[in-house]
Design an enzyme around this catalytic site. Structure first.
Site, PDB file in Angstrom:
ATOM      1  N   SER A 110       0.870  -1.164   0.000  1.00  0.00           N
ATOM      2  CA  SER A 110       0.000   0.000   0.000  1.00  0.00           C
ATOM      3  C   SER A 110       0.907   1.213   0.000  1.00  0.00           C
ATOM      4  O   SER A 110       1.901   1.240   0.720  1.00  0.00           O
ATOM      5  CB  SER A 110      -0.890   0.008   1.246  1.00  0.00           C
ATOM      6  OG  SER A 110      -1.837   1.043   1.158  1.00  0.00           O
ATOM      7  N   GLU A 117       0.558  17.963  -8.191  1.00  0.00           N
ATOM      8  CA  GLU A 117      -0.737  17.941  -8.864  1.00  0.00           C
ATOM      9  C   GLU A 117      -1.756  17.049  -8.156  1.00  0.00           C
ATOM     10  O   GLU A 117      -2.883  16.948  -8.577  1.00  0.00           O
ATOM     11  CB  GLU A 117      -0.562  17.468 -10.317  1.00  0.00           C
ATOM     12  CG  GLU A 117       0.317  18.362 -11.160  1.00  0.00           C
ATOM     13  CD  GLU A 117       1.833  18.143 -10.967  1.00  0.00           C
ATOM     14  OE1 GLU A 117       2.601  18.889 -11.590  1.00  0.00           O
ATOM     15  OE2 GLU A 117       2.235  17.229 -10.205  1.00  0.00           O
ATOM     16  N   SER A 118      -1.401  16.340  -7.116  1.00  0.00           N
ATOM     17  CA  SER A 118      -2.230  15.524  -6.231  1.00  0.00           C
ATOM     18  C   SER A 118      -1.527  14.223  -5.884  1.00  0.00           C
ATOM     19  O   SER A 118      -0.554  14.256  -5.158  1.00  0.00           O
ATOM     20  CB  SER A 118      -3.633  15.284  -6.755  1.00  0.00           C
ATOM     21  OG  SER A 118      -4.446  14.845  -5.676  1.00  0.00           O
ATOM     22  N   HIS A 123      -2.842  -0.093  -3.796  1.00  0.00           N
ATOM     23  CA  HIS A 123      -2.988  -1.131  -2.780  1.00  0.00           C
ATOM     24  C   HIS A 123      -3.065  -2.442  -3.544  1.00  0.00           C
ATOM     25  O   HIS A 123      -3.884  -2.579  -4.452  1.00  0.00           O
ATOM     26  CB  HIS A 123      -4.231  -0.927  -1.915  1.00  0.00           C
ATOM     27  CG  HIS A 123      -4.228  -1.830  -0.726  1.00  0.00           C
ATOM     28  ND1 HIS A 123      -3.560  -1.508   0.431  1.00  0.00           N
ATOM     29  CD2 HIS A 123      -4.758  -3.051  -0.537  1.00  0.00           C
ATOM     30  CE1 HIS A 123      -3.707  -2.494   1.306  1.00  0.00           C
ATOM     31  NE2 HIS A 123      -4.427  -3.446   0.729  1.00  0.00           N
ATOM     32  N   CYS A 138      -4.403  17.369 -11.199  1.00  0.00           N
ATOM     33  CA  CYS A 138      -5.005  18.613 -11.656  1.00  0.00           C
ATOM     34  C   CYS A 138      -4.020  19.342 -12.556  1.00  0.00           C
ATOM     35  O   CYS A 138      -2.924  18.844 -12.823  1.00  0.00           O
ATOM     36  CB  CYS A 138      -5.410  19.480 -10.458  1.00  0.00           C
ATOM     37  SG  CYS A 138      -4.021  19.982  -9.424  1.00  0.00           S
TER      38      CYS A 138
END
Length: 171
Positions: A110, A117-118, A123, A138
């Site tokens: 995980s 940008e995020s 997982h 984004c």
């Protein structure tokens, strides 16, 4: 104590020292050549919202929900880290940090690549040859480019992709 029971079901025992759990956590620092340099914020920077306009639609970013079915190498930390780095590169995103956690005994992983940008998160369930990924970006990033990297890296028999435009209609 319903909160304690819920945490225990998630594998978090508040009565045990967390250092006694069997897990391997690896931090992958960003190479200095790829590091984001802080710059002074100006009034014009404060107004940037990095919203996207596409097909007459204005939204915050593209969120891909990706299922890899019949995939391989889902327990190989170094391979997963390299694949995430390649996803960031081809998506024209900016890597800030990668954090991966290796579970025992099944070897699942995980983790997240944190981006300017995020993020890209993963997982994996190697015992089921399955991995679930989120790719949310984004601005000018191109998250769809990550799909082919994942195909090459994990050789899934099937890839399922759902797309959601986050923040649609906000501005």
């Amino acid at each position: 104590m319903p909160d304690t029971n819920a945490l225990f079901q998630l594998g978090i025992d508040l009565n045990r020292d967390s250092s006694s759990t069997q897990a391997e956590v690896l931090e992958f620092p960003v190479h200095p050549a790829h590091e984001v340099k802080a710059s002074p914020v100006t009034s014009s920077d404060e107004r940037k919202d990095f919203f996207i306009e596409r097909d007459g639609d204005r939204f915050a970013g593209t969120h891909l929900i990706i299922d890899l079915i019949g995939a391989s190498r889902l327990d190989d930390l170094a391979h997963i880290e390299a694949a995430l780095r390649r996803c960031v590169e081809v998506s024209k995103a900016t890597l800030l940090h990668i954090h991966l956690h290796h579970f025992t005994p099944n070897g699942g992983v995980s983790g997240v690549a944190v981006l300017s940008e995020s993020h890209i998160s993963i997982h994996s369930w190697p015992e089921a040859d399955y991995a679930a990924l989120d790719v949310f970006m984004c601005g000018e990033a191109e998250p769809h480019n990550a799909i082919e990297v994942l195909r090459e890296a994990f050789s899934p028999s099937d890839i399922r992709v759902d797309e959601h435009r986050r923040g649609r209609g906000m501005v």
